[in-house]
Design a protein around this motif. Structure first.
Motif, PDB file in Angstrom:
ATOM      1  N   VAL A   1      -6.518  -0.517  -8.709  1.00 33.15           N
ATOM      2  CA  VAL A   1      -6.468  -0.627 -10.171  1.00 33.15           C
ATOM      3  C   VAL A   1      -7.279   0.501 -10.811  1.00 33.15           C
ATOM      4  CG1 VAL A   1      -7.170  -2.027 -12.153  1.00 33.15           C
ATOM      5  CG2 VAL A   1      -6.035  -3.102 -10.204  1.00 33.15           C
ATOM      6  N   ALA A   2      -8.441   0.818 -10.244  1.00 32.42           N
ATOM      7  CA  ALA A   2      -9.274   1.892 -10.777  1.00 32.42           C
ATOM      8  C   ALA A   2      -8.559   3.234 -10.683  1.00 32.42           C
ATOM      9  CB  ALA A   2     -10.599   1.943 -10.026  1.00 32.42           C
ATOM     10  N   ILE A   3      -7.852   3.467  -9.568  1.00 34.37           N
ATOM     11  CA  ILE A   3      -7.103   4.723  -9.406  1.00 34.37           C
ATOM     12  C   ILE A   3      -5.978   4.806 -10.424  1.00 34.37           C
ATOM     13  CG2 ILE A   3      -5.580   6.016  -7.881  1.00 34.37           C
ATOM     14  CD1 ILE A   3      -7.224   4.940  -5.517  1.00 34.37           C
TER      15      ILE A   3
ATOM     16  N   MET B   1       3.055   2.301  -8.801  1.00 37.32           N
ATOM     17  CA  MET B   1       1.703   1.902  -8.403  1.00 37.32           C
ATOM     18  C   MET B   1       1.454   0.444  -8.756  1.00 37.32           C
ATOM     19  SD  MET B   1      -0.287   5.357  -9.667  1.00 37.32           S
ATOM     20  CE  MET B   1      -1.930   4.843  -9.168  1.00 37.32           C
ATOM     21  N   ASN B   2       1.930   0.046  -9.922  1.00 38.49           N
ATOM     22  CA  ASN B   2       1.761  -1.337 -10.375  1.00 38.49           C
ATOM     23  C   ASN B   2       2.504  -2.304  -9.458  1.00 38.49           C
ATOM     24  OD1 ASN B   2       0.549  -3.063 -12.258  1.00 38.49           O
ATOM     25  ND2 ASN B   2       2.464  -3.291 -13.371  1.00 38.49           N
ATOM     26  N   ILE B   3       3.720  -1.922  -9.041  1.00 40.24           N
ATOM     27  CA  ILE B   3       4.491  -2.763  -8.114  1.00 40.24           C
ATOM     28  C   ILE B   3       3.745  -2.905  -6.789  1.00 40.24           C
ATOM     29  CG2 ILE B   3       6.606  -2.861  -6.731  1.00 40.24           C
ATOM     30  CD1 ILE B   3       8.054  -1.536  -9.094  1.00 40.24           C
ATOM     31  N   GLY B   4       3.204  -1.779  -6.307  1.00 44.32           N
ATOM     32  CA  GLY B   4       2.452  -1.818  -5.058  1.00 44.32           C
ATOM     33  C   GLY B   4       1.252  -2.743  -5.132  1.00 44.32           C
TER      34      GLY B   4
ATOM     35  N   PRO C   1       0.819  -1.229   0.000  1.00 47.25           N
ATOM     36  CA  PRO C   1       0.000   0.000   0.000  1.00 47.25           C
ATOM     37  C   PRO C   1       0.844   1.267   0.000  1.00 47.25           C
ATOM     38  CG  PRO C   1      -0.871  -1.608   1.561  1.00 47.25           C
ATOM     39  CD  PRO C   1       0.458  -2.133   1.108  1.00 47.25           C
ATOM     40  N   TRP C   2       1.953   1.265   0.732  1.00 47.93           N
ATOM     41  CA  TRP C   2       2.792   2.458   0.798  1.00 47.93           C
ATOM     42  C   TRP C   2       3.465   2.744  -0.542  1.00 47.93           C
ATOM     43  CZ3 TRP C   2       1.821   5.627   4.487  1.00 47.93           C
ATOM     44  CH2 TRP C   2       1.385   5.155   5.726  1.00 47.93           C
ATOM     45  N   ILE C   3       3.918   1.689  -1.208  1.00 46.91           N
ATOM     46  CA  ILE C   3       4.523   1.865  -2.532  1.00 46.91           C
ATOM     47  C   ILE C   3       3.485   2.392  -3.519  1.00 46.91           C
ATOM     48  CG2 ILE C   3       5.553   0.645  -4.499  1.00 46.91           C
ATOM     49  CD1 ILE C   3       6.951  -1.164  -2.485  1.00 46.91           C
ATOM     50  N   PHE C   4       2.271   1.873  -3.419  1.00 43.96           N
ATOM     51  CA  PHE C   4       1.202   2.350  -4.301  1.00 43.96           C
ATOM     52  C   PHE C   4       0.917   3.831  -4.054  1.00 43.96           C
ATOM     53  CE2 PHE C   4      -3.215   3.361  -5.154  1.00 43.96           C
ATOM     54  CZ  PHE C   4      -3.358   2.919  -6.457  1.00 43.96           C
ATOM     55  N   ILE C   5       0.802   4.222  -2.779  1.00 42.46           N
ATOM     56  CA  ILE C   5       0.510   5.622  -2.446  1.00 42.46           C
ATOM     57  C   ILE C   5       1.639   6.536  -2.916  1.00 42.46           C
ATOM     58  CG2 ILE C   5       0.211   7.242  -0.521  1.00 42.46           C
ATOM     59  CD1 ILE C   5      -1.223   4.935   0.969  1.00 42.46           C
TER      60      ILE C   5
END
Length: 224
Positions: free
Chosen positions: A216-218, A144-147, A129-133
């Motif tokens: 994924v939507a974001i 974001m994809n890695i997260g 989640p942190w990597i995505f944020i």
């Protein structure tokens, strides 16, 4: 408000309901003593010995519903209330944790798979989640994809957990019946407790899947 966000809220509310259901069911059958007067600790020890698992210890741990099986220490750990209690709920939980010990002894395939992906799942749930944020604020869809993929590893762990938990509960109910620890009405209580507990794992998986869909939507909206 996006559809995926609404889904996340719905799953969160359902999870709260399931937690309430578990606590209420557990509390109800914690007040129903088994007719043989045996405790969770005594039942766990008796089942382990019956299956030749004399090396597996039965230990008490503090807290409520902190019961678990430690495959490294080879120990069934029961929360203090379940360790001492002769209730139908305590026997159900104790037999369930012994079910995991039996799975371990028999090298149950799904348990081995779960153990193998645990390190990656821990990393995914902690950092995904942190990597995505971070990627979202940087506008870096690659991050974001890695997260998302890291968090998906945690969801995979939860998916593999389902057959492990359901199998342990089935083993527990069959053993309690076979060894005559509970009568029919007490068995109904044990089944209700284990069913409610199993649904918490289903809810956890649903929550993770809804979160992944929202991520994924974001990411898709940022690409557009």
């Amino acid at each position: 408000m996006t559809i995926t966000f609404v889904l996340m809220i719905a799953v969160f509310v359902a999870t709260l309901f399931i937690q309430f259901w578990l606590q209420r069911t557990y509390a109800r059958y914690s007040r129903v003593a088994n007719s043989r007067g045996v405790t969770g600790e005594q039942v766990a020890r008796a089942i382990l010995d019956a299956y030749g698992l004399h090396n597996v210890r039965v230990e008490m741990v503090p807290g409520a519903l902190t019961d678990h099986y430690d495959p490294i220490a080879k120990a069934v750990r029961l929360s203090e209330p379940n360790f001492h209690s002769p209730s139908a709920a305590a026997l159900a939980v104790a037999a369930h944790e012994v079910g995991h010990a039996i799975q371990d002894a028999k090298s149950y395939a799904w348990l081995r798979v779960r153990h193998s992906i645990l390190p990656v799942a821990n990393i995914g749930s902690m950092f995904g989640p942190w990597i995505f944020i971070l990627g979202m604020f940087m506008g870096a869809t690659g991050l974001m994809n890695i997260g998302i993929w890291l968090f998906a590893a945690a969801a995979l762990f939860q998916l593999v957990t389902l057959p492990v938990e359901f199998d342990a509960s089935n083993r527990a109910l069959n053993i309690l019946k076979k060894m005559n620890f509970l009568d029919k009405s007490e068995m109904d209580g044990a089944r209700a407790v284990l069913t409610a507990a199993a649904m918490t794992y289903v809810a956890a998986l649903a929550n993770s899947l809804a979160t992944i869909l929202h991520y994924v939507a974001i990411m898709t909206s940022q690409r557009e």
